[in-house]
Structure formats: C-alpha cells, structure tokens
Scaffold this motif. Structure first.
Motif, PDB file in Angstrom:
ATOM      1  N   ILE A   1      46.488  34.428  45.441  1.00 47.72           N
ATOM      2  CA  ILE A   1      45.967  35.446  46.354  1.00 47.72           C
ATOM      3  C   ILE A   1      44.466  35.224  46.441  1.00 47.72           C
TER       4      ILE A   1
ATOM      5  N   HIS B   1      43.872  41.775  56.215  1.00 50.35           N
ATOM      6  CA  HIS B   1      44.561  42.804  55.423  1.00 50.35           C
ATOM      7  C   HIS B   1      44.271  44.174  56.024  1.00 50.35           C
TER       8      HIS B   1
ATOM      9  N   GLU C   1      33.930  49.169  40.382  1.00 51.64           N
ATOM     10  CA  GLU C   1      35.343  48.805  40.501  1.00 51.64           C
ATOM     11  C   GLU C   1      35.530  47.284  40.459  1.00 51.64           C
TER      12      GLU C   1
ATOM     13  N   TYR D   1      40.803  39.794  49.944  1.00 50.92           N
ATOM     14  CA  TYR D   1      41.497  41.057  49.720  1.00 50.92           C
ATOM     15  C   TYR D   1      40.531  42.151  49.282  1.00 50.92           C
TER      16      TYR D   1
ATOM     17  N   ASP E   1      40.643  37.068  38.407  1.00 54.76           N
ATOM     18  CA  ASP E   1      41.260  35.781  38.060  1.00 54.76           C
ATOM     19  C   ASP E   1      42.771  35.843  38.221  1.00 54.76           C
ATOM     20  N   ALA E   2      43.344  37.006  37.853  1.00 54.71           N
ATOM     21  CA  ALA E   2      44.796  37.150  37.967  1.00 54.71           C
ATOM     22  C   ALA E   2      45.243  37.025  39.418  1.00 54.71           C
ATOM     23  N   MET E   3      44.446  37.570  40.339  1.00 56.42           N
ATOM     24  CA  MET E   3      44.786  37.394  41.759  1.00 56.42           C
ATOM     25  C   MET E   3      44.712  35.926  42.119  1.00 56.42           C
ATOM     26  N   GLU E   4      43.642  35.277  41.682  1.00 55.32           N
ATOM     27  CA  GLU E   4      43.464  33.876  42.040  1.00 55.32           C
ATOM     28  C   GLU E   4      44.622  33.016  41.560  1.00 55.32           C
ATOM     29  N   VAL E   5      45.061  33.211  40.312  1.00 58.01           N
ATOM     30  CA  VAL E   5      46.137  32.350  39.816  1.00 58.01           C
ATOM     31  C   VAL E   5      47.482  32.691  40.430  1.00 58.01           C
TER      32      VAL E   5
ATOM     33  N   VAL F   1      35.514  41.635  34.923  1.00 57.26           N
ATOM     34  CA  VAL F   1      35.425  41.395  33.482  1.00 57.26           C
ATOM     35  C   VAL F   1      36.777  41.562  32.787  1.00 57.26           C
ATOM     36  N   THR F   2      37.719  42.274  33.395  1.00 56.10           N
ATOM     37  CA  THR F   2      39.048  42.348  32.776  1.00 56.10           C
ATOM     38  C   THR F   2      39.992  41.305  33.372  1.00 56.10           C
ATOM     39  N   GLU F   3      39.425  40.339  34.065  1.00 59.13           N
ATOM     40  CA  GLU F   3      40.160  39.179  34.601  1.00 59.13           C
ATOM     41  C   GLU F   3      41.190  39.534  35.667  1.00 59.13           C
ATOM     42  N   GLN F   4      41.086  40.740  36.260  1.00 57.48           N
ATOM     43  CA  GLN F   4      42.030  41.061  37.339  1.00 57.48           C
ATOM     44  C   GLN F   4      41.781  40.189  38.566  1.00 57.48           C
TER      45      GLN F   4
END
Ligand code: ATP
Ligand code: MG
Lengths: 259, 264
Positions: B139, B42, B121, B144, B132-136, B127-130
């Motif tokens: 990504i 990247h 950061e 990254y 996890d959101a990449m993983e699902v 803790v806000t699952e961002q």
C-alpha cells in the motif's frame, strides 16, 4: 497439528530466499558484515542473535524497507534492491511481514485492520469475499471473538496474532516474523510457536523467524542461524549449532536459560 | 569491509543541515503533487478526513469567530464614537473580517488544532512502524495518508474561513444591535456593500494557501518523525510552530500582491 515440517517436505533444491555477501552499515556503525543465507521452499529458518545485532535490519532489507550497501539478495527469484516500485509491490504481496511490535493500525478495529490490505490491493473484491477472508484468517489465529475490538484493547499476544493474521490475508509465500514471542509469557509463547508451525503447514509458507528465544527457535526452526558481530557464526540444526564450543554461542545458550 | 569516511561539510554542519532540510521539504511537496495527480484516488479517505478536520474545528471556530467579531466591534466603537462615526461600524468590521481576520484566525486555530493532530497521528504511525506496515503490504502510505490529509485541509480550511467570517459578522451584529437600532438585513447590506470581489477572492486564495500549508507541514513533520514517543511530541510541536510562522509570511506576501492588483 502444531508440528513443524519434517525434512522430507522441504525442497532443498529450490531456494526462495538467497542472500550472498550482504553488507549494511548506518554511518560509522557496521551492522551486517557479509551475510550468506538460503531459505528453501517449505523451510523455517530461525535467526538467533542478541539485541542490536541487526536481525530486524536483515529482514527489512528482504522486503525493501532498507537498502543494502552491498550484496546479492534474491527473494522469489527477484533481486529486491533492483526492482521498481511496481515490481517491488508485486513481490511484497507474496511476503508476509510480522512486525516486532505488531504495528497494528490503532485507529482501526481488528476487522478493519484485516480488511485494509485486502481492500487496498484488490478493490474489486465483493463484500462477502472480504468477510470470508477475514473470518478465515481469524480462525487460523484463533481469535474470532475479537473481531470488533480495537488494538489498544488486545493483549500483547493477541496483537501479535492479529498482526500475523493481517499478513496471512494476502496469502503470502514467505513469512518473516520479527521476534514473534518477545515480551510474552512462556505459555503464550508456545501458542505462538504452534501458530507459526500451523501457518507453515496450512499456508505452505517458507519463513524466517527472528528471535532470541531458544525455545521458539527450537520449536519452529528447521534450521537455526546464529547471528553474531554481523555474520552468521553457524547455520544448521538446533543441536548442531549449540553443540559448538564457541564461547560466545555457549554464553548465549546459557544466559537464555538462566534468565 | 566499508571504511567509514570522516564527514565533510560544504559550509558547516548547521548550514548544511538547514539546506538539506529545506531541500527535503521541497522534495516532499514535489512528491505530493506527483502522487496527487495519479490514480488511484482515495476519495473515501479524503471525504473522511474533510469531515474529521471540519467537524473537529467547528466549535472552536464558531466561538473564536463570534468573539472576535464582537470584541472587535466593541473596541472600534470607542474610537469611532469620538468622531460620531459609529454608523461606519458594519462596513469597517466586514472589511476587517473578510480581508484579514476570518482567514487568519481560522488558519491559526487550525494550525494549532489540525496541524498538531496530523503531526502527532502520522508521527506515531511512523514510530510504531504502521507506515512501514502499509508499505510492506504493497500500500502506498504517502498517497493514503499524506495526499488525503493535505487535500482535506486545502478544501476544508477555506470553507471554515468563510464560516468564521460569517460568524464574526454575527458577533458584530449582536453588539451593533444592542447599541443602535440596526436591523439584521440592513447590517449585512451595509457590510457587504463595501466588500469587493477582489476582497473575497483574495481571502479564499489565502485560505487555500493556508490550508495547504497546514496540511503539508503537519504531514511532513509527522511522516519524517523519529526517536520514539519523544519524536511524536516534537513532530506535533514543530508542525504548529512552523505552520503558524509560514501562515504569517504568506499573509504578508498575499496582502502585498493583492494591494498591487487593487491599485494597479
Ligand atoms: N534506520 C536506522 N538508522 C540507523 N541505525 C539503525 C537503523 N535501524 C537499525 N539501526 C541500528 O542497527 C543496529 C541493529 O538494529 P536491529 O533493529 O536490526 O537490531 P535487532 O537485532 O533487531 O535487535 P532487537 O533484538 O533489539 O530487536 C542497531 O544498533 C540499531 O541502532
Ligand atoms: Mg529487532
């Protein structure tokens, strides 16, 4: 629009998600204790249950964010917990996961949030193709005017919708919604329910909708599953489930309306 | 179904936790090298992070470097004056800045500034699952977020350290110039005359090690944060404390090694 699929548009022979004997515990805490569930093609299944019963854990297992302790979990004919990273990523592209707290990338604005999964997975896409996809999903969730805003400037309901748009941009076959209406006022909740039904129709998705909001379950679920003490007490149509005389089901039902 | 078995420890809970912490840290480092050596790279994000990290630290490094050089000169002057040896000042200061102060001051400032911000950061993204959101969305968040940040600190901090050394010399020059009529050119000529290749080389290697340490510690603490907002604060805090501690240890070890080479 805004209506969920009727029974005739659900293929009751083709299960896109099939769970058998799912167990999951965290240390001494047994959360899921033998879950069985089928979700058929084109169907919305609403999973109801009190806080802390393991609803989020259940769908996190379906996308491989958590590993089951035991059980057979098939998603789109793949055994989720047995895939390698590459196969898992391929499967995840077909699953949209809408997080309980939206989980928008707060360093990026709405446009970048939506572009990100697309650009990372399809680096060869041209700019106008990306722009078109972004516009299309924003249109679908009805928030075209918010494209340059930061997530911190959006309301809770708008964040939920952008979160859903971000998953739609990858054209998923399965949608997993974690508490799509929690923390929203009744009118916004109804808008989200409508959106869920529209997505089912427009994107031809099959979904699991996690919720403890009975209105949401009734409006969006073709079937309803009641999770309690680690197992499904009852799976069936909304009216069937709440016709139950089981005291725990009745209590859940009553409290929901007293609140 | 599954009976929860009573937990048994090899030594005691404390010692076991310590060793499992150390082993997970080394696994994290191993994972970094595996992922850093595999495509896709990247590049944009790495450049982005270099820019962020470098630019954000520049004002503070400029100020601290300048003051360090100036104050160090002021204080050394007092001692050297008693021997009438103030003409040694330029060489003394250059040696001090290049061999030790430039990289150390930069590392400590970046540990505080960059390390804590990376920890906070990534911690809040965890803790806000961002993450996890990449993983699902298929990504690779490690690649990254972690790889790009660690590479960025490893590249940027050595540059900042060289810059800090240079600004320090400027600060020193201001003081020297005010007392003795030494020109800019002759100050730097004298200063650089005493510096060897080994000095510069060691200093750069040291800064690379410091940069890597600050990046990987910040990422490790942030990436593994838990327990909500409280965990974010703790991740940022631990990132600073641990990376400063490691920077001092590494300083001692590298100086020792370079002295062996020097007198070999
Ligand atoms: N990663 C984890 N580690 C340890 N325990 C966990 C983990 N994730 C969930 N749990 C525990 O599992 C139980 C179920 O959690 P889950 O988040 O699935 O609840 P939920 O049904 O989604 O509740 P809510 O409606 O409040 O979101 C909780 O007691 C929680 O503490
Ligand atoms: Mg939940």
């Amino acid at each position: 629009m805004h209506k969920k699929n009727d029974d005739s548009s659900i293929n009751h022979t083709e299960a896109v998600i099939s769970i058998r004997g799912l167990y999951k515990s965290f240390g001494p805490l047994d959360v899921l204790k033998g879950i069985d569930l089928d979700v058929f093609k084109g169907e919305n299944v609403a999973v109801l249950g009190r806080s802390g019963t393991g609803k989020s854990v259940l769908i996190k297992i379906l996308v491989g964010l958590l590993k089951p302790d035991a059980g057979n979990i098939m998603v789109l004919d793949k055994q989720v917990d047995k895939l390698n990273q590459k196969e898992l990523d391929a499967l995840r592209l077909k699953i949209g996961f809408s997080f309980q707290n939206s989980a928008l990338y707060d360093s990026m604005n709405v446009r970048q949030n939506l572009e990100f999964p697309l650009k990372m997975n399809y680096p060869d896409l041209k700019k106008n193709e990306v722009d078109k996809a972004v516009e299309e999903v924003l249109e679908a969730v009805g928030l075209k005017d918010k494209i340059d805003q930061l997530p911190s400037d959006l309301s809770g309901g708008q964040r939920k919708r952008i979160g859903i748009a971000r998953t739609l941009i990858l054209k998923p076959e399965i949608m997993l919604y974690d508490e799509p209406t929690s923390g929203l006022d009744p009118i916004t909740s109804i808008e989200i329910n409508n959106l869920i039904n529209d997505v089912q129709q427009q994107y031809k998705t099959s979904s699991i909708i996690i919720t403890h909001d009975l209105t949401c379950a009734k409006a969006t679920g073709n079937r309803v599953a009641m999770l309690m003490d680690g197992v499904f007490l009852k799976v069936g149509s909304f009216d069937d489930v709440f016709a139950q005389t089981d005291e725990r089901v009745q209590r859940f039902f009553n409290y929901n309306f007293i609140q | 179904m599954m009976e929860s078995k009573p937990k048994s420890f090899v030594f005691s809970k404390g010692i076991d936790d310590y060793f499992s912490g150390v082993s997970s840290a080394f696994q994290f480092i191993g994972r970094f090298f595996r992922q850093a050596s595999k495509a896709p790279f990247h590049v944009r994000e790495i450049i982005n992070q270099c820019y962020e990290i470098g630019l954000r630290s520049l004002p503070l490094i400029t100020l601290t470097g300048f003051i360090t050089g100036m104050v160090f000169t002021k204080q050394s002057r007092l001692s050297l004056e008693t021997f009438g040896a103030t003409s040694w000042l330029p060489s003394l200061i250059s040696i001090a800045l290049v061999r030790a102060l430039g990289s150390l001051v930069t590392a400590l400032i970046c540990a505080g500034k960059v390390g804590s911000s990376i920890g906070a950061e990534l911690g809040s993204m965890r803790v806000t699952e961002q993450i996890d959101a990449m993983e699902v969305s298929a990504i690779n968040p490690f690649k990254y977020l972690v790889v790009s940040r660690v590479l960025a600190t490893t590249i940027t901090i050595p540059m900042l350290a060289l810059y800090c050394g240079f600004v320090g010399l400027l600060g020193s020059f201001v003081n020297v110039n005010a007392h003795e009529a030494v020109s800019f050119i002759s100050f730097f000529k004298e200063g650089f005359a005493t510096i060897t290749f080994l000095d510069v080389f060691t200093s750069v290697v040291k800064s690379i090690v410091f940069g890597f340490t600050i990046g990987i510690v910040g990422c490790y603490k942030g990436y593994n944060a838990s327990n909500g907002t409280q965990g974010v604060g703790r991740a940022a805090n631990q990132a600073v404390v641990l990376s400063m501690f490691l920077v001092f240890i590494e300083e001692i070890v590298i100086v020792q090694i370079s002295n062996w080479i020097r007198y070999f």
